[in-house]
Write a protein that holds these residues in place. Structure first.
Motif, PDB file in Angstrom:
ATOM      1  N   LEU A 143       3.025  19.289  -1.604  1.00 55.16           N
ATOM      2  CA  LEU A 143       1.692  19.743  -2.016  1.00 55.16           C
ATOM      3  C   LEU A 143       0.843  18.594  -2.556  1.00 55.16           C
ATOM      4  N   ARG A 144       1.458  17.682  -3.314  1.00 55.49           N
ATOM      5  CA  ARG A 144       0.703  16.533  -3.825  1.00 55.49           C
ATOM      6  C   ARG A 144       0.208  15.647  -2.672  1.00 55.49           C
ATOM      7  N   CYS A 145       1.049  15.459  -1.666  1.00 50.11           N
ATOM      8  CA  CYS A 145       0.631  14.652  -0.516  1.00 50.11           C
ATOM      9  C   CYS A 145      -0.524  15.325   0.222  1.00 50.11           C
ATOM     10  N   ILE A 146      -0.434  16.630   0.394  1.00 49.98           N
ATOM     11  CA  ILE A 146      -1.515  17.371   1.053  1.00 49.98           C
ATOM     12  C   ILE A 146      -2.800  17.261   0.231  1.00 49.98           C
ATOM     13  N   HIS A 147      -2.674  17.423  -1.070  1.00 49.86           N
ATOM     14  CA  HIS A 147      -3.843  17.326  -1.952  1.00 49.86           C
ATOM     15  C   HIS A 147      -4.446  15.918  -1.907  1.00 49.86           C
ATOM     16  N   ASN A 148      -3.599  14.896  -2.029  1.00 49.87           N
ATOM     17  CA  ASN A 148      -4.100  13.515  -2.053  1.00 49.87           C
ATOM     18  C   ASN A 148      -4.677  13.073  -0.719  1.00 49.87           C
ATOM     19  N   SER A 149      -4.287  13.725   0.364  1.00 46.81           N
ATOM     20  CA  SER A 149      -4.857  13.391   1.672  1.00 46.81           C
ATOM     21  C   SER A 149      -6.087  14.241   1.981  1.00 46.81           C
ATOM     22  N   ARG A 150      -6.541  14.987   0.983  1.00 46.04           N
ATOM     23  CA  ARG A 150      -7.748  15.819   1.088  1.00 46.04           C
ATOM     24  C   ARG A 150      -7.635  16.874   2.194  1.00 46.04           C
ATOM     25  N   ARG A 151      -6.429  17.455   2.327  1.00 40.69           N
ATOM     26  CA  ARG A 151      -6.212  18.494   3.329  1.00 40.69           C
ATOM     27  C   ARG A 151      -5.776  19.810   2.704  1.00 40.69           C
ATOM     28  N   VAL A 154       0.839  -1.203   0.000  1.00 40.42           N
ATOM     29  CA  VAL A 154       0.000   0.000   0.000  1.00 40.42           C
ATOM     30  C   VAL A 154       0.873   1.251   0.000  1.00 40.42           C
ATOM     31  N   VAL A 155       1.916   1.247   0.802  1.00 40.25           N
ATOM     32  CA  VAL A 155       2.814   2.402   0.858  1.00 40.25           C
ATOM     33  C   VAL A 155       3.572   2.542  -0.460  1.00 40.25           C
ATOM     34  N   GLU A 156       4.049   1.432  -0.992  1.00 35.47           N
ATOM     35  CA  GLU A 156       4.781   1.481  -2.258  1.00 35.47           C
ATOM     36  C   GLU A 156       3.890   1.986  -3.388  1.00 35.47           C
ATOM     37  N   ALA A 157       2.643   1.552  -3.428  1.00 33.80           N
ATOM     38  CA  ALA A 157       1.711   2.021  -4.453  1.00 33.80           C
ATOM     39  C   ALA A 157       1.444   3.509  -4.294  1.00 33.80           C
ATOM     40  N   GLY A 158       1.316   3.970  -3.048  1.00 36.92           N
ATOM     41  CA  GLY A 158       1.121   5.400  -2.798  1.00 36.92           C
ATOM     42  C   GLY A 158       2.303   6.219  -3.262  1.00 36.92           C
ATOM     43  N   CYS A 159       3.504   5.730  -2.995  1.00 35.25           N
ATOM     44  CA  CYS A 159       4.709   6.438  -3.453  1.00 35.25           C
ATOM     45  C   CYS A 159       4.757   6.486  -4.971  1.00 35.25           C
ATOM     46  N   LYS A 160       4.424   5.378  -5.599  1.00 37.03           N
ATOM     47  CA  LYS A 160       4.435   5.341  -7.061  1.00 37.03           C
ATOM     48  C   LYS A 160       3.427   6.337  -7.632  1.00 37.03           C
ATOM     49  N   GLY A 207       5.808   9.126  -8.657  1.00 30.86           N
ATOM     50  CA  GLY A 207       6.009   8.762 -10.048  1.00 30.86           C
ATOM     51  C   GLY A 207       5.147   9.546 -11.004  1.00 30.86           C
ATOM     52  N   ALA A 208       3.895   9.770 -10.642  1.00 28.74           N
ATOM     53  CA  ALA A 208       2.968  10.476 -11.531  1.00 28.74           C
ATOM     54  C   ALA A 208       3.385  11.922 -11.747  1.00 28.74           C
ATOM     55  N   ARG A 209       4.118  12.495 -10.815  1.00 30.24           N
ATOM     56  CA  ARG A 209       4.473  13.909 -10.933  1.00 30.24           C
ATOM     57  C   ARG A 209       5.930  14.139 -11.306  1.00 30.24           C
ATOM     58  N   CYS A 210       6.827  13.363 -10.770  1.00 25.13           N
ATOM     59  CA  CYS A 210       8.252  13.673 -10.909  1.00 25.13           C
ATOM     60  C   CYS A 210       9.006  12.805 -11.901  1.00 25.13           C
ATOM     61  N   LYS A 211       8.412  11.754 -12.376  1.00 34.32           N
ATOM     62  CA  LYS A 211       9.156  10.841 -13.238  1.00 34.32           C
ATOM     63  C   LYS A 211       8.618  10.798 -14.661  1.00 34.32           C
ATOM     64  N   GLN A 212       7.984  11.859 -15.089  1.00 33.12           N
ATOM     65  CA  GLN A 212       7.508  11.907 -16.470  1.00 33.12           C
ATOM     66  C   GLN A 212       8.673  12.289 -17.380  1.00 33.12           C
ATOM     67  N   SER A 213       8.558  11.960 -18.634  1.00 33.99           N
ATOM     68  CA  SER A 213       9.668  12.211 -19.549  1.00 33.99           C
ATOM     69  C   SER A 213       9.980  13.699 -19.645  1.00 33.99           C
TER      70      SER A 213
END
Length: 89
Positions: free
Chosen positions: A58-66, A27-33, A37-43
């Motif tokens: 900011l992405r963590c704050i957004h994804n945690s609905r805060r 679960v943690v690994e999927a969250g990190c990915k 990954g979705a934001r920082c590892k794009q081409s």
């Protein structure tokens, strides 16, 4: 064996599963990915360490609905700073 002997109290996997806890790192690994990954590892993306840390925070704050709570806090901090500057002038 020493590790198992010292950590037996932490290895109650049946009880933890029954309580609804995740016992693996998936679960943690999927969250990190998802978050990183979705934001920082794009081409074509290159990040400084401070820039990446700020965007990921900011992405963590957004994804945690805060996000609303975060911006209210930031605005309050900014207002306090401005109030302090007005008093000292």
């Amino acid at each position: 064996m020493g590790y198992f002997d010292r950590n037996i109290q932490r290895m109650q996997y049946g009880s933890f599963r029954a309580a609804g806890y995740f016992i693996g790192s998936g679960v943690v690994e999927a969250g990190c990915k998802t978050v990183i990954g979705a934001r920082c590892k794009q081409s074509g993306m290159f990040w400084s360490v401070p820039g990446a840390e700020n965007v990921l925070a900011l992405r963590c704050i957004h994804n945690s609905r805060r996000l609303d709570q975060f911006w209210k806090h930031r605005l309050n901090q900014h207002a306090k700073r401005n109030d302090a500057l007005s008093l000292s002038a």
